[in-house]
Design a protein around this motif. Structure first.
Motif, PDB file in Angstrom:
ATOM      1  N   LEU A 188      -4.969   3.115   4.217  1.00 26.19           N
ATOM      2  CA  LEU A 188      -5.139   1.692   4.501  1.00 26.19           C
ATOM      3  C   LEU A 188      -6.208   1.465   5.570  1.00 26.19           C
ATOM      4  CD1 LEU A 188      -4.269  -1.230   4.077  1.00 26.19           C
ATOM      5  CD2 LEU A 188      -2.424  -0.856   5.748  1.00 26.19           C
TER       6      LEU A 188
ATOM      7  N   HIS B  79       0.867  -1.172   0.000  1.00 24.44           N
ATOM      8  CA  HIS B  79       0.000   0.000   0.000  1.00 24.44           C
ATOM      9  C   HIS B  79       0.906   1.224   0.000  1.00 24.44           C
ATOM     10  CE1 HIS B  79      -4.028   1.591   0.349  1.00 24.44           C
ATOM     11  NE2 HIS B  79      -3.557   2.535   1.154  1.00 24.44           N
TER      12      HIS B  79
ATOM     13  N   THR C 286      -1.698  -1.137  -4.055  1.00 25.19           N
ATOM     14  CA  THR C 286      -3.126  -1.131  -3.718  1.00 25.19           C
ATOM     15  C   THR C 286      -3.651   0.287  -3.526  1.00 25.19           C
ATOM     16  OG1 THR C 286      -2.481  -1.512  -1.417  1.00 25.19           O
ATOM     17  CG2 THR C 286      -3.177  -3.442  -2.688  1.00 25.19           C
TER      18      THR C 286
ATOM     19  N   THR D 234      -3.618  -5.313   4.252  1.00 27.72           N
ATOM     20  CA  THR D 234      -3.433  -5.043   2.819  1.00 27.72           C
ATOM     21  C   THR D 234      -3.854  -6.242   1.983  1.00 27.72           C
ATOM     22  OG1 THR D 234      -1.593  -3.550   3.344  1.00 27.72           O
ATOM     23  CG2 THR D 234      -1.770  -4.283   1.064  1.00 27.72           C
TER      24      THR D 234
END
Length: 578
Positions: free
Chosen positions: A146, A100, A128, A170
């Motif tokens: 996140l 992330h 991500t 994640t």
């Protein structure tokens, strides 16, 4: 089709989701890693986990200790990054890395790999955070942090700024994003890497149009329902390039419109990237596709001609004739051609009147003669021999030595600048730059055009030898020597099968100027070896090209000295305000 042709399905890939805790935000600035956490997953199943604290050999800043809960005492007996990094790389071997905000985590790992002089594996990386920004809306989550995404996707792990916990969260975010993207037709890593929410579902469904294309260099042609060519492009990898039109964001509005209209994609496989670029130019000229902006009308050019007559003059013409005259060009812009004419008239007092003059003219001189800017052959003020000497100097400036023009216009610019007439000096600078660039281009093109044949080879990135046969400036054949072939015999066969090329008139290449320039750029690369040259491939030692460096530097400084927020087109001639 093979699985390679279909792409790599996400369900069959092994992902290594990694997260780091550090002492700061910049590895280059001295920040160190304090913890590494990673989770290996495939097809939704966890295959293994990796977690370790790392001794940074430096004090952890207090606010970092409060944020992560990692204190100096906790890492005092932990292994150093020199021990942890090789263990992590072994854990992640053969995986697709996921993080992330991947540039941060992967950047730290690459920094320490380089510091240890350890080769970095060719990991493919999925971010991500970047994916979420393309998929998640304000209705789904307030932002793409996140912690917010973990809540949005119902993660079983709450991110708490510890490496393994954040990596586990994640993983859940990655699976949630894949599930959502699956509904949009994204099922392979290639589609995931190029996904953009700006691509409409209708366009995305057209990605099958690329499935029959090979992974090879060549030219691709988008066509409509009537098989009319809409757009021609080239690529080192046809399939990969064409797929991006249907899966990646295309910022050019015209290209988006073209893709919506297209119903098929045809292709031409080429032996080398140079052959692909040349074929692209030829196909654009042949089909004049609506969505190609450049190279559609290679015939719409101008040439500057030094006429052949008793009292020669400079004239702008559209074609080169086989009449023994000297030419400069071709020019894609009439304005540039006119600047070259002005530069030569500033340097040499040639007549500027149009039409032919008799051998013994007897009419009144024009105002240019009264100003001393013309030798005035119209009223008999100059004899044929004196005028012929002047024409010979002009011819030398065109084909061999540009110094006379450079010196004349430079002196003129200095006088104008001394009188603080800077705008006029700028106009002369643009005329001189236009002449130098045009004369250099003509001399480069002409040197190759005069050669009946040039055969050259270069070892390309794949370590194979690419060979090109060029005749009168036109690509006549191209190929790659097979590993098992005898190089000499193979090149002889390639030359025998090459296209027969009839030379063009005068200095005009047997191809378009743009094609010959592409060939020249390839020939001038490091590593090119001349196999065979028929004729003399030479350029004048005192040609215009030796003045290019100065004018290129001036142009670069004009761009660089403009404040960033005020940078614009720096042309010195402006359209009047309407």
């Amino acid at each position: 089709m093979s699985f390679d042709e279909l792409g790599r399905p996400l369900r069959d890939l092994t992902f290594c989701v990694v997260d780091l805790e550090t002492t700061g935000g910049s590895a280059a600035g001295g920040s160190m890693i304090t913890e590494v956490g990673a989770v290996k997953v495939r097809g939704g199943e966890v295959l293994g986990e990796f977690q370790t604290l790392v001794n940074p050999h430096a004090a952890i800043p207090p606010f970092i200790a409060v944020l992560t809960g990692i204190s100096d005492s906790m890492v005092a007996t932990a292994p150093s990054i020199e021990t942890v990094l090789p263990a992590f790389l072994e854990f992640a071997r053969g995986c697709v890395l996921v993080a992330h905000n991947a540039p941060f985590d992967v950047g730290f790992l690459q920094h320490f790999a380089a510091q240890q002089q350890r080769p970095w594996p060719a990991f493919e990386v999925v971010d991500t955070a970047r994916l979420a920004r393309r998929v998640i809306t304000r209705d789904d989550a307030p932002n793409c942090k996140l912690s917010s995404l973990a809540v949005a996707f119902g993660s079983t792990t709450t991110p708490d700024h510890r490496a393994l916990s954040d990596a586990r969260a994640t993983v859940d975010v990655l699976h949630g994003l894949m599930e959502r993207l699956g509904g949009l037709g994204v099922h392979t890593l290639e589609e995931l890497s190029t996904f953009s929410s700006k691509v409409s579902p209708a366009v995305r469904r057209k990605r099958h149009l690329a499935e029959h294309l090979p992974h090879a260099p060549g030219v691709y042609l988008f066509r409509d329902e009537q098989e009319r060519v809409l757009y021609v492009g080239t690529s080192r990898d046809l399939r990969t390039r064409v797929r991006t039109y249907f899966t990646a964001s295309e910022n050019r509005a015209r290209m988006g419109e073209m893709v919506r209209i297209a119903t098929s994609v045809s292709h031409v496989v080429c032996a080398t990237p140079l052959e692909a670029r040349v074929r692209e130019l030829r196909l654009i000229a042949a089909h004049t596709p609506k969505y190609n902006r450049r190279s559609r009308r290679p015939d719409k050019v101008h040439w500057l001609k030094l006429t052949v007559e008793p009292w020669p003059r400079l004239s702008l013409v559209r074609k080169v004739a086989d009449d023994g005259a000297d030419y400069l060009g071709p020019f894609g812009s009439r304005r540039t051609a006119e600047r070259c004419v002005d530069a030569l008239h500033e340097s040499f007092p040639l007549r500027q009147c149009t039409g032919r003059l008799p051998l013994l003219p007897s009419r009144a001189p024009c105002v240019l003669a009264e100003m001393g800017r013309c030798l005035s052959p119209c009223d008999g003020s100059v004899d044929l021999d004196t005028y012929a000497d002047l024409v010979a100097r002009v011819r030398t400036a065109l084909v061999a030595d540009a110094d006379a023009v450079v010196e004349a216009l430079t002196a003129r610019m200095q006088r104008l600048a001394g009188d603080e007439r800077f705008e006029e000096a700028g106009s002369h600078r643009d005329r001189l730059a236009a002449f130098v660039r045009s004369a250099s281009r003509t001399q480069r093109l002409g040197s190759l055009t005069r050669c009946p044949e040039v055969v050259a080879a270069r070892r390309e990135d794949d370590r194979r030898w690419a060979v090109h046969v060029v005749r009168h400036g036109r690509l006549a054949a191209a190929g790659v020597i097979p590993v098992e072939a005898h190089a000499g015999d193979w090149v002889t066969q390639l030359r025998a099968s090459a296209e027969t090329v009839v030379p063009g008139p005068g200095p005009a290449p047997a191809a378009t100027a743009e094609e010959t320039e592409q060939i020249l750029r390839w020939l001038e690369q490091p590593g090119v070896r001349l196999v065979h040259v028929e004729g003399d491939w030479t350029s004048p030692a005192r040609g215009a090209g030796r003045h290019l460096q100065v004018h290129d530097a001036v142009e670069a400084s004009r761009r660089d000295l403009v404040p960033f927020d005020e940078r614009r087109n720096l042309a010195t001639t402006h359209q009047p305000v309407r």
